[in-house]
Design an enzyme around this catalytic site. Sequence first.
Site, PDB file in Angstrom:
ATOM      1  N   ARG A  50      35.039  55.495 107.860  1.00 26.08           N
ATOM      2  CA  ARG A  50      36.246  55.743 106.896  1.00 26.08           C
ATOM      3  C   ARG A  50      36.663  56.774 107.371  1.00 26.08           C
ATOM      4  NH1 ARG A  50      31.627  53.980 104.358  1.00 26.08           N
ATOM      5  NH2 ARG A  50      31.704  52.086 103.166  1.00 26.08           N
ATOM      6  N   SER A 112      26.813  59.217 111.593  1.00 26.57           N
ATOM      7  CA  SER A 112      25.414  58.146 111.419  1.00 26.57           C
ATOM      8  C   SER A 112      25.360  57.219 112.376  1.00 26.57           C
ATOM      9  CB  SER A 112      25.295  57.251 110.183  1.00 26.57           C
ATOM     10  OG  SER A 112      26.809  56.804 109.625  1.00 26.57           O
ATOM     11  N   ASP A 123      22.850  61.369 107.768  1.00 26.72           N
ATOM     12  CA  ASP A 123      23.851  62.120 107.349  1.00 26.72           C
ATOM     13  C   ASP A 123      23.674  61.586 105.512  1.00 26.72           C
ATOM     14  OD1 ASP A 123      24.577  63.096 109.579  1.00 26.72           O
ATOM     15  OD2 ASP A 123      25.715  61.608 110.359  1.00 26.72           O
TER      16      ASP A 123
HETATM   17  P1  ADP Z   1      26.966  51.773 106.409  1.00 29.13           P
HETATM   18  O1  ADP Z   1      26.064  51.638 106.248  1.00 29.13           O
HETATM   19  O2  ADP Z   1      27.900  51.885 107.936  1.00 29.13           O
HETATM   20  O3  ADP Z   1      27.769  53.034 106.291  1.00 29.13           O
HETATM   21  P2  ADP Z   1      27.175  49.570 104.476  1.00 29.13           P
HETATM   22  O4  ADP Z   1      26.547  50.502 103.761  1.00 29.13           O
HETATM   23  O5  ADP Z   1      28.645  49.057 103.852  1.00 29.13           O
HETATM   24  O6  ADP Z   1      27.275  50.324 105.029  1.00 29.13           O
HETATM   25  O7  ADP Z   1      25.476  48.994 104.315  1.00 29.13           O
HETATM   26  C1  ADP Z   1      25.845  47.676 105.739  1.00 29.13           C
HETATM   27  C2  ADP Z   1      24.740  47.038 105.649  1.00 29.13           C
HETATM   28  O8  ADP Z   1      24.713  46.328 104.429  1.00 29.13           O
HETATM   29  C3  ADP Z   1      24.981  45.176 106.481  1.00 29.13           C
HETATM   30  O9  ADP Z   1      23.003  45.454 107.213  1.00 29.13           O
HETATM   31  C4  ADP Z   1      25.013  44.246 106.073  1.00 29.13           C
HETATM   32  O10 ADP Z   1      23.968  43.389 106.657  1.00 29.13           O
HETATM   33  C5  ADP Z   1      24.267  45.044 104.175  1.00 29.13           C
HETATM   34  N1  ADP Z   1      24.953  44.022 103.099  1.00 29.13           N
HETATM   35  C6  ADP Z   1      27.139  43.981 103.173  1.00 29.13           C
HETATM   36  N2  ADP Z   1      26.682  43.469 102.054  1.00 29.13           N
HETATM   37  C7  ADP Z   1      25.868  42.487 101.582  1.00 29.13           C
HETATM   38  C8  ADP Z   1      25.144  42.408 100.070  1.00 29.13           C
HETATM   39  N3  ADP Z   1      25.779  41.575  99.348  1.00 29.13           N
HETATM   40  N4  ADP Z   1      24.073  42.698 100.407  1.00 29.13           N
HETATM   41  C9  ADP Z   1      23.633  43.021 100.768  1.00 29.13           C
HETATM   42  N5  ADP Z   1      23.239  43.462 101.346  1.00 29.13           N
HETATM   43  C10 ADP Z   1      24.828  44.046 102.451  1.00 29.13           C
HETATM   44 MG    MG Z   2      27.162  54.280 105.014  1.00 31.37          MG
END
Ligand code: ADP
Ligand code: MG
Length: 393
Positions: A50, A112, A123
Site C-alpha cells: 500500500r 512485513s 510491524d
Molecule cells: P496483510 O496481512 O498482507 O496486511 P490482510 O490484513 O488483508 O493482508 O490479510 C490477508 C489475509 O486475510 C489472507 O491470509 C486471507 O486469507 C485473509 N482473509 C481475506 N479475506 C478474508 C475474509 N473475508 N475472512 C477471513 N480471512 C480473510
Molecule cells: Mg496489513
Amino acid sequence: MWFLVCSKLKKGLTSDEYDLKMIPSYIQFLPTGEETGTYLALDLGGTNLRVCQVYLKGKGVIKMKQKKFKISDEIKKASGTHLFDFVADCIKIFLDEYNLSNDNLKMGFTFSFPVEQKSIGSDTVGTLILQAYRDAQTRIGVILGTGTNAAYVENLKNIPKWKGQVPEGGKMIINTEWGAFDNGKKILPITEYDNLVDSSSVAPNSQVFEKMVSGMYLGEIVRFILLDLAKKYNLFGGSSFHLLEKKWSFETSFLSRIERDHSTDLIDTKTILENFFQIYNTSLTDREYVKEICELVGIRAARLTLAGIASILILINRLDGCTVAIDGSVFEHYPHFTSRMRDALLELVGISAENIVFEQVRDGSGQGAALVAACCDTLKTPFVPKDVHKKEI
Ligand code: ADP
Ligand code: MG
C-alpha cells in the site's frame, strides 16, 4: 495458558535466545494526537503493497490517499533488488496518478514481507501508534491478517536486555513477534492437523502460534480436517473430492462465508463445495459438518488470539482500562471474531473485561509509519502525555 504466556513474554525481555523475540522498537514515544503535516507512507504486507499520502490534521484526525498493489508470486520469490524496483515503480504510479510531486516528501515505511518466510506479521508497531494518535488509552497493537503479531508499551526498567539509557519512567514499544510462541510445541493444544499444516509449510517448527490463528493458515487447517474426514469417515458420501488435495486451495475467506451461511439448506456452503472443489451431491449433514469444522477452527483462533492479548494486559497491569488496536482482514471480516474474543476475555479476567476496548484499525502499518516519521520529525513529544490511567508496574 495466559500465565505461561506471561512468563514467556518476560523471558523474551531478558535475552534474545527464546521463542518470543520481544524486539525493542527503539520507539520511546507515542503520538499526542496533535502532530500535523504531510507524509508518504509505504506498507509492504504479505499480500499487498500500500502506498499512501497521509495528512496529519491534528486532534487525532488523519486524511489519506492510497493505492494498493498486489505483490505477485514472482516478486515474492525474487531478489531484494527486484522487490525494491517494484516498490519504486508503485510509488511512481501513485505519485503520477494523484499528480503529487516527489520533492521533499517525508516518508515512513513498514516492512512485513516474509524474510526467509519466517515471519509474516511484523510491524504491528504502526497499528499501535495509529490508534494512540486517536485514543491515548491505546497500549497494545495486534495484527491479524496473513500473519499475526503484537506490539505493546513496556517500561524500560522491565527490559533487562535493553542496554541503552533507562530514564525515570522511560518506556518503549516492544514488538513481541508472538507468532513464534510455543515453537517447541509444549504449551498449545496442537492437533494432528496443525502438525500437517506445519510440516507441509515452508518453515516447519516455526511460527507455531501464527499457524493456528492467522489468515494464511486457517483455511489450510480446515482443508486437512475435511480431507481426513472424507477419507476416513466418508464425509461427502463418496463424491470425488480430489480438488481438496490441492495445497492452500481452501481459502480462509471461505471459512468466513460458511460461518455466515445461515440458510436452512446451507446453500452458500454447497456453492463453495461445488464451485471451488467440484464436490457435488453433498447432504445437508455433510454441509453441517463442514460448517461446524469452520466454527471450531474460527473459535479456536479467536480464543488463542485473546489468550495472547490477555497475557499482555496482565503483564502490563492494564486490566483497569486499555484500548487494543487490531488490524488485518481476519479480525475485520471473520464473523463473530470480536464477540468470541470478548467471551474468552470475560472467562479469563471476569468483570475487568468491560474495561478493555478492541478497536478495529485499518491500514495501521502505513499511517503508523507516517506517524513515526512525524514524531521523529518534531521529537518534542513526551511519551504518553495524556495518560489518565498512569500506573507504574
Ligand atoms: P496483510 O496481512 O498482507 O496486511 P490482510 O490484513 O488483508 O493482508 O490479510 C490477508 C489475509 O486475510 C489472507 O491470509 C486471507 O486469507 C485473509 N482473509 C481475506 N479475506 C478474508 C475474509 N473475508 N475472512 C477471513 N480471512 C480473510
Ligand atoms: Mg496489513
